[in-house]
Design a protein around this motif. Sequence first.
Motif, PDB file in Angstrom:
ATOM      1  N   LEU A  25      -0.411  -3.898   8.768  1.00 25.00           N
ATOM      2  CA  LEU A  25      -0.163  -1.616   9.114  1.00 25.00           C
ATOM      3  C   LEU A  25       0.494  -1.606   9.734  1.00 25.00           C
ATOM      4  O   LEU A  25       1.904  -0.360  10.086  1.00 25.00           O
ATOM      5  N   CYS A  28       4.700  -2.207   8.852  1.00 20.88           N
ATOM      6  CA  CYS A  28       4.975  -0.673   8.062  1.00 20.88           C
ATOM      7  C   CYS A  28       4.945   0.430   8.457  1.00 20.88           C
ATOM      8  O   CYS A  28       6.240   1.104   8.106  1.00 20.88           O
ATOM      9  N   VAL A  97      -2.995   5.810   4.777  1.00 20.28           N
ATOM     10  CA  VAL A  97      -3.275   4.639   3.916  1.00 20.28           C
ATOM     11  C   VAL A  97      -3.538   3.765   5.525  1.00 20.28           C
ATOM     12  O   VAL A  97      -4.143   2.745   5.505  1.00 20.28           O
ATOM     13  N   THR A 100      -6.955   4.638   6.176  1.00 18.37           N
ATOM     14  CA  THR A 100      -7.887   3.504   5.019  1.00 18.37           C
ATOM     15  C   THR A 100      -8.000   2.689   5.814  1.00 18.37           C
ATOM     16  O   THR A 100      -8.868   1.442   5.650  1.00 18.37           O
ATOM     17  N   THR A 101      -6.882   1.999   6.257  1.00 15.01           N
ATOM     18  CA  THR A 101      -6.428   0.177   6.624  1.00 15.01           C
ATOM     19  C   THR A 101      -7.661   0.479   8.090  1.00 15.01           C
ATOM     20  O   THR A 101      -8.555  -0.655   8.339  1.00 15.01           O
TER      21      THR A 101
END
Length: 132
Positions: A25, A28, A97, A100-101
């Motif tokens: 994460l 990203c 994202v 959610t992670t």
Amino acid sequence: QYPAGFIPAYLRVAMLISVVAPATLLACLWLHHAPSHAPVAHVLLPYFVVFIPQILAETQTRLGLNRSCMAPVVPLLFFPYRLWQLLRGMALTDDAVAHTTLHILLCFWVFDTSALLTWLPSMCNAQLIPPP
């Protein structure tokens, strides 16, 4: 009774998950340079810094010269801080994202801590004696 080597294998997999998911994460987020991701990065960097004293404490209590019965308790000491970090990160981000992670990591840590609590007697080699 667990199969031989199950708990050490689980602990290795748990360590891998707890490092790989946030590192992915963070990588990203770093690649996208979005300003909205800054709060999550500010949560994940201390997340990794906390691993250093935790791993040192676990190594000392589990593998040190004086093996300690406190070895299973060390992760429990770090759990409230990690829980607070992840909840804070979820509150600070609006990215789906990242949210959610962080939610998956939160669920993982709750499961991991629950599993550790159920394994405490066997990790401490406690012999449970049935009542008369």
